[in-house]
Design an enzyme around this catalytic site. Structure first.
Site, PDB file in Angstrom:
ATOM      1  N   LYS A  15      42.661 -14.086  34.291  1.00  0.00           N
ATOM      2  CA  LYS A  15      41.549 -13.150  33.373  1.00  0.00           C
ATOM      3  C   LYS A  15      41.369 -11.694  33.964  1.00  0.00           C
ATOM      4  O   LYS A  15      41.529 -10.905  33.427  1.00  0.00           O
ATOM      5  CB  LYS A  15      40.192 -13.652  33.411  1.00  0.00           C
ATOM      6  CG  LYS A  15      40.128 -15.192  32.577  1.00  0.00           C
ATOM      7  CD  LYS A  15      38.846 -15.591  32.303  1.00  0.00           C
ATOM      8  CE  LYS A  15      37.991 -15.978  33.526  1.00  0.00           C
ATOM      9  NZ  LYS A  15      38.217 -17.069  34.304  1.00  0.00           N
ATOM     10  N   ARG A  90      30.249 -18.312  29.677  1.00  0.00           N
ATOM     11  CA  ARG A  90      30.896 -19.518  30.313  1.00  0.00           C
ATOM     12  C   ARG A  90      29.791 -20.887  30.111  1.00  0.00           C
ATOM     13  O   ARG A  90      30.328 -21.967  30.579  1.00  0.00           O
ATOM     14  CB  ARG A  90      30.468 -19.241  31.899  1.00  0.00           C
ATOM     15  CG  ARG A  90      31.997 -18.932  32.797  1.00  0.00           C
ATOM     16  CD  ARG A  90      31.341 -18.581  33.984  1.00  0.00           C
ATOM     17  NE  ARG A  90      32.173 -19.046  34.963  1.00  0.00           N
ATOM     18  CZ  ARG A  90      33.146 -17.966  35.664  1.00  0.00           C
ATOM     19  NH1 ARG A  90      33.252 -16.975  35.361  1.00  0.00           N
ATOM     20  NH2 ARG A  90      33.869 -18.572  36.743  1.00  0.00           N
ATOM     21  N   ARG A 128      45.429 -17.271  46.591  1.00  0.00           N
ATOM     22  CA  ARG A 128      44.849 -15.856  46.288  1.00  0.00           C
ATOM     23  C   ARG A 128      44.244 -15.183  47.481  1.00  0.00           C
ATOM     24  O   ARG A 128      43.671 -15.877  48.324  1.00  0.00           O
ATOM     25  CB  ARG A 128      43.418 -15.997  45.366  1.00  0.00           C
ATOM     26  CG  ARG A 128      43.242 -14.701  44.647  1.00  0.00           C
ATOM     27  CD  ARG A 128      42.730 -15.109  43.313  1.00  0.00           C
ATOM     28  NE  ARG A 128      41.295 -15.779  43.336  1.00  0.00           N
ATOM     29  CZ  ARG A 128      40.564 -15.960  42.305  1.00  0.00           C
ATOM     30  NH1 ARG A 128      41.191 -15.508  41.032  1.00  0.00           N
ATOM     31  NH2 ARG A 128      39.409 -16.327  42.182  1.00  0.00           N
ATOM     32  N   ARG A 161      38.613 -15.203  49.413  1.00  0.00           N
ATOM     33  CA  ARG A 161      37.217 -15.457  48.887  1.00  0.00           C
ATOM     34  C   ARG A 161      36.569 -16.807  49.579  1.00  0.00           C
ATOM     35  O   ARG A 161      37.396 -17.674  49.388  1.00  0.00           O
ATOM     36  CB  ARG A 161      37.277 -15.437  47.411  1.00  0.00           C
ATOM     37  CG  ARG A 161      36.572 -14.285  46.810  1.00  0.00           C
ATOM     38  CD  ARG A 161      36.901 -13.763  45.359  1.00  0.00           C
ATOM     39  NE  ARG A 161      36.510 -14.785  44.654  1.00  0.00           N
ATOM     40  CZ  ARG A 161      36.546 -14.828  43.207  1.00  0.00           C
ATOM     41  NH1 ARG A 161      37.325 -14.005  42.550  1.00  0.00           N
ATOM     42  NH2 ARG A 161      36.278 -15.993  42.684  1.00  0.00           N
ATOM     43  N   ARG A 172      34.379 -25.355  41.006  1.00  0.00           N
ATOM     44  CA  ARG A 172      34.560 -24.243  40.027  1.00  0.00           C
ATOM     45  C   ARG A 172      35.359 -24.987  38.821  1.00  0.00           C
ATOM     46  O   ARG A 172      35.047 -24.803  37.702  1.00  0.00           O
ATOM     47  CB  ARG A 172      35.268 -23.086  40.730  1.00  0.00           C
ATOM     48  CG  ARG A 172      34.307 -22.116  41.590  1.00  0.00           C
ATOM     49  CD  ARG A 172      35.121 -21.456  42.584  1.00  0.00           C
ATOM     50  NE  ARG A 172      35.958 -20.524  41.805  1.00  0.00           N
ATOM     51  CZ  ARG A 172      37.066 -19.813  42.038  1.00  0.00           C
ATOM     52  NH1 ARG A 172      37.786 -20.138  43.411  1.00  0.00           N
ATOM     53  NH2 ARG A 172      37.469 -19.010  41.522  1.00  0.00           N
TER      54      ARG A 172
HETATM   55  P1  ADP Z   1      36.587 -17.365  38.538  1.00  0.00           P
HETATM   56  O1  ADP Z   1      36.668 -17.096  37.254  1.00  0.00           O
HETATM   57  O2  ADP Z   1      37.785 -17.433  39.496  1.00  0.00           O
HETATM   58  O3  ADP Z   1      35.594 -18.788  39.091  1.00  0.00           O
HETATM   59  P2  ADP Z   1      34.473 -15.167  38.754  1.00  0.00           P
HETATM   60  O4  ADP Z   1      34.877 -14.078  39.591  1.00  0.00           O
HETATM   61  O5  ADP Z   1      34.685 -15.128  37.331  1.00  0.00           O
HETATM   62  O6  ADP Z   1      35.893 -16.229  39.315  1.00  0.00           O
HETATM   63  O7  ADP Z   1      33.166 -16.099  39.138  1.00  0.00           O
HETATM   64  C1  ADP Z   1      32.902 -16.246  40.481  1.00  0.00           C
HETATM   65  C2  ADP Z   1      31.544 -17.015  40.560  1.00  0.00           C
HETATM   66  O8  ADP Z   1      30.561 -16.135  40.147  1.00  0.00           O
HETATM   67  C3  ADP Z   1      31.467 -18.476  39.712  1.00  0.00           C
HETATM   68  O9  ADP Z   1      32.023 -19.400  40.550  1.00  0.00           O
HETATM   69  C4  ADP Z   1      29.796 -18.427  39.149  1.00  0.00           C
HETATM   70  O10 ADP Z   1      29.209 -18.763  40.622  1.00  0.00           O
HETATM   71  C5  ADP Z   1      29.468 -16.878  39.154  1.00  0.00           C
HETATM   72  N1  ADP Z   1      29.556 -16.480  37.717  1.00  0.00           N
HETATM   73  C6  ADP Z   1      30.514 -15.530  37.379  1.00  0.00           C
HETATM   74  N2  ADP Z   1      30.223 -15.615  36.143  1.00  0.00           N
HETATM   75  C7  ADP Z   1      29.395 -16.263  35.592  1.00  0.00           C
HETATM   76  C8  ADP Z   1      28.806 -16.608  34.471  1.00  0.00           C
HETATM   77  N3  ADP Z   1      29.313 -16.132  33.250  1.00  0.00           N
HETATM   78  N4  ADP Z   1      27.988 -17.492  34.545  1.00  0.00           N
HETATM   79  C9  ADP Z   1      27.394 -18.367  35.446  1.00  0.00           C
HETATM   80  N5  ADP Z   1      27.995 -17.736  36.757  1.00  0.00           N
HETATM   81  C10 ADP Z   1      28.951 -16.984  36.777  1.00  0.00           C
END
Ligand code: ADP
Length: 233
Positions: A15, A90, A128, A161, A172
């Site tokens: 994404k 999400r 990554r 990360r 996750r």
């Molecule tokens: P990825 O999609 O690879 O898990 P992101 O950078 O989108 O990585 O998200 C990293 C973390 O940030 C998630 O594991 C969560 O803890 C938090 N996060 C991001 N977006 C949301 C969301 N829309 N709702 C709740 N937590 C979020």
């Protein structure tokens, strides 16, 4: 017409990479809730302190926190013409919140679901690396930097990360399966414009071409269209 795009998919589905390529083609900002939250954690402000442990565990941050963050960001002037949402919504609560916000403004979004094979996702996340300064993503196998371990753009040492450590990756992916994947049915049931694209094998550029073509197709630009699938997944 406001160009609202929601990039949806599992962690590691690409994404962020797609959003970065798309923002040049669509000329609208890339809004990543993950990046915004990490920024707060880096700054060490009260929000950052509140969400750090949740993020480190690979769990989802509370809906109220994320909804508020996104609403504030969408109110900024650069998002008036459109935006690409990456990592939001999400959960069902977030999806309902966003749909209410969009419907209240007469904005019709396009949801692009990037479908990637589970094994490909695990390999991608484990390989990554990210530049802590500019955020550029690399993969030690599929997209390595020119010099191992160093960002091509600013020479900063690349990092893994915290949440790309293996047990956290599993958490996750579990959070995605239980809380986020069901949104596909939500988007379908609510008649939102949903397009599914197989994103396992293509290069980021080829995929971006397909995503761009989908978003800009006359079918998508029509005033009303049902949820559509471009493959059989
Ligand atoms: P990825 O999609 O690879 O898990 P992101 O950078 O989108 O990585 O998200 C990293 C973390 O940030 C998630 O594991 C969560 O803890 C938090 N996060 C991001 N977006 C949301 C969301 N829309 N709702 C709740 N937590 C979020």
């Amino acid at each position: 017409m406001t160009q609202a795009v929601v990039l949806f998919g599992s962690p590691g589905s690409g994404k962020g990479t797609q959003a970065n390529l798309l923002k040049t083609c669509l000329k609208v900002p890339h809004i990543s809730t993950g990046d915004m939250l990490r920024e707060h954690v880096r700054e060490g402000n009260s929000l950052g302190v509140k969400v750090a442990s949740t993020m480190q565990a690979g769990s989802l941050v509370r809906d109220e926190v994320v909804n508020h963050l996104v609403e504030e960001r969408l109110a900024e002037p650069d998002a008036l013409e459109g935006f690409i949402l990456d990592g939001y919504p999400r959960t069902r609560t977030q999806a309902e919140h966003l749909c209410g916000w969009l419907d209240g403004r007469g904005i019709r979004e396009v949801v692009i679901h990037l479908i990637v094979d589970y094994n490909v996702i695990v390999a991608r996340l484990a390989g990554r690396r990210q530049c802590p300064r500019c955020g550029t993503l690399y993969n030690i196998v599929s997209n390595p930097p020119r010099v191992a371990g160093v960002c091509d753009l600013d020479g900063e040492k690349l990092v893994v990360r915290d949440d790309d450590q293996e047990p956290v990756i599993r958490q996750r992916l579990a959070a995605y399966e239980s809380q986020s994947r069901p949104l596909i049915d939500f988007f379908r049931e609510k008649g939102r414009r949903l397009y599914e694209i197989d994103a396992s094998d293509q290069s980021p550029e080829a995929l971006s071409f397909q995503v761009c073509r989908t978003i800009q197709s006359p079918e998508v630009r029509q005033p009303v269209s049902p949820a559509v699938s471009t493959n059989d997944h």
